[in-house]
Scaffold this motif. Sequence first.
Motif, PDB file in Angstrom:
ATOM      1  N   TYR A  20       0.811  -1.212   0.000  1.00 55.28           N
ATOM      2  CA  TYR A  20       0.000   0.000   0.000  1.00 55.28           C
ATOM      3  C   TYR A  20       0.848   1.266   0.000  1.00 55.28           C
ATOM      4  O   TYR A  20       0.428   2.294  -0.552  1.00 55.28           O
ATOM      5  N   ALA A  23       1.701   1.570  -3.673  1.00 57.49           N
ATOM      6  CA  ALA A  23       0.488   1.928  -4.415  1.00 57.49           C
ATOM      7  C   ALA A  23       0.087   3.378  -4.134  1.00 57.49           C
ATOM      8  O   ALA A  23      -0.322   4.095  -5.060  1.00 57.49           O
ATOM      9  N   GLY A  24       0.211   3.809  -2.896  1.00 56.92           N
ATOM     10  CA  GLY A  24      -0.131   5.190  -2.550  1.00 56.92           C
ATOM     11  C   GLY A  24       0.760   6.183  -3.264  1.00 56.92           C
ATOM     12  O   GLY A  24       0.288   7.199  -3.795  1.00 56.92           O
ATOM     13  N   HIS A  27      -0.352   6.319  -6.897  1.00 61.40           N
ATOM     14  CA  HIS A  27      -1.574   7.098  -7.088  1.00 61.40           C
ATOM     15  C   HIS A  27      -1.275   8.599  -7.089  1.00 61.40           C
ATOM     16  O   HIS A  27      -1.887   9.359  -7.843  1.00 61.40           O
ATOM     17  N   THR A  52      -7.258   8.650  -2.691  1.00 58.39           N
ATOM     18  CA  THR A  52      -6.984   7.223  -2.521  1.00 58.39           C
ATOM     19  C   THR A  52      -5.493   6.987  -2.287  1.00 58.39           C
ATOM     20  O   THR A  52      -5.126   6.116  -1.509  1.00 58.39           O
ATOM     21  N   GLU A  56      -4.074   5.194   0.999  1.00 57.50           N
ATOM     22  CA  GLU A  56      -3.180   4.027   0.970  1.00 57.50           C
ATOM     23  C   GLU A  56      -1.924   4.291   1.795  1.00 57.50           C
ATOM     24  O   GLU A  56      -1.478   3.436   2.564  1.00 57.50           O
ATOM     25  N   GLY A  59      -2.854   4.348   5.459  1.00 54.71           N
ATOM     26  CA  GLY A  59      -3.134   2.986   5.917  1.00 54.71           C
ATOM     27  C   GLY A  59      -1.861   2.189   6.129  1.00 54.71           C
ATOM     28  O   GLY A  59      -1.730   1.447   7.107  1.00 54.71           O
ATOM     29  N   ALA A  60      -0.917   2.339   5.209  1.00 56.38           N
ATOM     30  CA  ALA A  60       0.368   1.636   5.328  1.00 56.38           C
ATOM     31  C   ALA A  60       1.099   2.073   6.597  1.00 56.38           C
ATOM     32  O   ALA A  60       1.606   1.236   7.348  1.00 56.38           O
ATOM     33  N   LEU A  81      -8.215   0.093   5.292  1.00 60.74           N
ATOM     34  CA  LEU A  81      -7.693  -0.514   4.062  1.00 60.74           C
ATOM     35  C   LEU A  81      -8.653  -1.568   3.509  1.00 60.74           C
ATOM     36  O   LEU A  81      -8.751  -1.728   2.284  1.00 60.74           O
ATOM     37  N   TYR A  84     -11.249   0.467   1.828  1.00 64.24           N
ATOM     38  CA  TYR A  84     -10.625   1.016   0.622  1.00 64.24           C
ATOM     39  C   TYR A  84     -10.646  -0.028  -0.502  1.00 64.24           C
ATOM     40  O   TYR A  84     -11.047   0.270  -1.630  1.00 64.24           O
ATOM     41  N   ALA A  85     -10.216  -1.242  -0.202  1.00 68.99           N
ATOM     42  CA  ALA A  85     -10.185  -2.306  -1.214  1.00 68.99           C
ATOM     43  C   ALA A  85     -11.580  -2.588  -1.757  1.00 68.99           C
ATOM     44  O   ALA A  85     -11.748  -2.873  -2.946  1.00 68.99           O
ATOM     45  N   ALA A 126      -6.212  -7.120   4.822  1.00 67.30           N
ATOM     46  CA  ALA A 126      -6.173  -5.888   5.612  1.00 67.30           C
ATOM     47  C   ALA A 126      -6.732  -6.126   7.015  1.00 67.30           C
ATOM     48  O   ALA A 126      -6.197  -5.609   8.001  1.00 67.30           O
TER      49      ALA A 126
END
Length: 142
Positions: A20, A23-24, A27, A52, A56, A59-60, A81, A84-85, A126
């Motif tokens: 994440y 990925a964050g 994004h 988003t 991410e 959340g990480a 998370l 989010y998913a 998650a």
Amino acid sequence: MNIPESFTRRVFRWLLAIFYLIAGIAHIRSPSGFLAITPDWVPFAEFVILFTGVAEFAGAIGLMVPPKIAPGVRHAAGIGLALYALCVYPANINHAINNIAIGGETASWLYHGPRLAFQPVFIWWALIAGGVINWPFQPKNS
């Protein structure tokens, strides 16, 4: 709920946090591919993609906060998370059904099929990483 962290859960938590985090950053730094797959009905798509990425990233980080320092943060990150998913699933479906090209390339169902099937696993992952649920890691006596 305070579920003790096993070695397996710790590995799951670290892997998900790394995923994440990457990925964050993607994004935030390169939103065009994410914008391309965002359904038309999503308002303010550019803001949503930025949000988003921030979600991410947060959340990480939340998954890595020790419970002794900030009780409940890891639990909240796991729930966040998972939600989010669930919320980005329509973008993945849109990408697959409409065969949207990213960077001039389309992906086959060899990509889309597993990606769509794996989304519930990300939700479970998650929740496990955040210590929200314990399945299937319950102690043998319970």
